[in-house]
Design a protein around this motif. Structure first.
Motif, mmCIF file in Angstrom:
data_model
loop_
_atom_site.group_PDB
_atom_site.id
_atom_site.type_symbol
_atom_site.label_atom_id
_atom_site.label_comp_id
_atom_site.label_asym_id
_atom_site.label_seq_id
_atom_site.Cartn_x
_atom_site.Cartn_y
_atom_site.Cartn_z
ATOM 1 N N ALA A 1 43.836 40.626 52.492
ATOM 2 C CA ALA A 1 42.584 41.225 52.038
ATOM 3 C C ALA A 1 42.581 42.729 52.281
ATOM 4 C CB ALA A 1 41.396 40.591 52.752
ATOM 5 N N ARG B 1 39.577 46.337 51.411
ATOM 6 C CA ARG B 1 38.306 46.784 50.829
ATOM 7 C C ARG B 1 38.570 48.027 49.991
ATOM 8 N NH1 ARG B 1 33.817 44.363 52.402
ATOM 9 N NH2 ARG B 1 32.348 46.056 52.142
ATOM 10 N N THR B 2 37.909 48.094 48.832
ATOM 11 C CA THR B 2 38.050 49.262 47.964
ATOM 12 C C THR B 2 37.118 50.363 48.454
ATOM 13 O OG1 THR B 2 36.263 48.741 46.413
ATOM 14 C CG2 THR B 2 38.421 47.697 45.997
ATOM 15 N N THR C 1 35.507 43.699 48.475
ATOM 16 C CA THR C 1 36.555 43.009 49.212
ATOM 17 C C THR C 1 37.538 42.432 48.197
ATOM 18 O OG1 THR C 1 35.060 42.438 51.006
ATOM 19 C CG2 THR C 1 37.072 41.125 50.814
ATOM 20 N N THR D 1 40.798 40.047 47.860
ATOM 21 C CA THR D 1 41.600 39.062 48.575
ATOM 22 C C THR D 1 42.666 38.485 47.656
ATOM 23 O OG1 THR D 1 40.035 37.289 48.068
ATOM 24 C CG2 THR D 1 39.752 38.401 50.167
ATOM 25 N N THR E 1 31.188 37.237 42.873
ATOM 26 C CA THR E 1 32.575 36.872 43.195
ATOM 27 C C THR E 1 33.323 36.606 41.893
ATOM 28 O OG1 THR E 1 31.971 34.545 43.452
ATOM 29 C CG2 THR E 1 32.057 35.890 45.463
ATOM 30 N N GLU F 1 31.060 41.845 44.675
ATOM 31 C CA GLU F 1 31.327 41.986 46.114
ATOM 32 C C GLU F 1 32.727 41.536 46.507
ATOM 33 O OE1 GLU F 1 28.091 39.817 47.876
ATOM 34 O OE2 GLU F 1 26.609 41.264 47.139
ATOM 35 N N GLU F 2 33.255 40.536 45.801
ATOM 36 C CA GLU F 2 34.609 40.059 46.100
ATOM 37 C C GLU F 2 35.398 39.847 44.823
ATOM 38 O OE1 GLU F 2 37.274 36.404 47.900
ATOM 39 O OE2 GLU F 2 35.110 36.130 47.729
ATOM 40 N N ARG G 1 38.996 38.241 43.852
ATOM 41 C CA ARG G 1 40.050 37.390 44.390
ATOM 42 C C ARG G 1 41.151 37.269 43.339
ATOM 43 N NH1 ARG G 1 37.384 32.132 45.001
ATOM 44 N NH2 ARG G 1 35.959 33.449 46.172
#
Length: 178
Positions: free
Chosen positions: A4, A6-7, A12, A14, A124, A158-159, A161
């Motif tokens: 993982a 963070r930008t 986030t 992952t 997400t 926010e995420e 993946r």
């Protein structure tokens, strides 16, 4: 396996080794073909696992806004059907070595998918390695473009993946997160 980062925008990012159709996310991104009517690889797997609702919405899109299909680098959302997601965002990656092998088109797939995710309120997003399979984009370059584009994106997601099907793809993406 999982990595993982963070930008700068606070997203986030992952990495997961696995099957994208088994992910739980607001959006699962489909590396679609321009017809939007299913195909092989990730596209076929998403249509099979997601069920007929996805294909039905894709047919409606073809009958209205996308009569000639979705252009390379664009993205559009449909239901996720029976997937553990709210939406599928379909994007058409460029085929490497053809007239569509411009890296900006591959970057556009990620940017446009995030733009659509923002429009629908997704937090997400699960991405495959777009164009790195049957479309022949060299894996290391595909990973670099994907990670750089997401790292630079301005998004409310926010995420993000990246769901990588095998160890080789996972390692290529992990090297870019480093």
């Amino acid at each position: 396996m999982m990595s993982a980062m963070r930008t700068p925008e606070g997203v986030t990012v992952t990495l997961v080794r696995g099957d994208i159709t088994r992910q739980s996310a607001d959006v699962i991104v489909n590396a679609a073909n321009s017809s939007l009517l299913g195909g092989g690889g990730v596209d076929g797997a998403i249509h099979r696992r997601g069920g007929p609702e996805i294909l039905a919405e894709c047919r409606k899109l073809r009958a209205s806004h996308y009569g000639k299909g979705l252009r390379t680098g664009q993205a559009v959302a449909t239901t996720a059907g029976q997937l553990d997601a709210r939406w599928v965002v379909h994007t058409v990656g460029p085929v490497y070595g053809s007239s569509g092998s411009d890296p900006s088109l591959l970057a556009s797939c990620y940017r446009e998918s995030l733009r659509v995710a923002d429009e629908i309120g997704a937090k997400t997003v699960a991405f495959p390695a777009i164009s790195a399979g049957a479309y022949g984009w060299p894996l290391d370059d595909a990973a670099r473009i994907a990670v750089e584009t997401v790292r630079a994106a301005r998004t409310a997601v926010e995420e993000v993946r990246f769901v990588l099907f095998d160890d080789r793809a996972y390692e290529a993406f992990a090297a870019q997160l480093g």
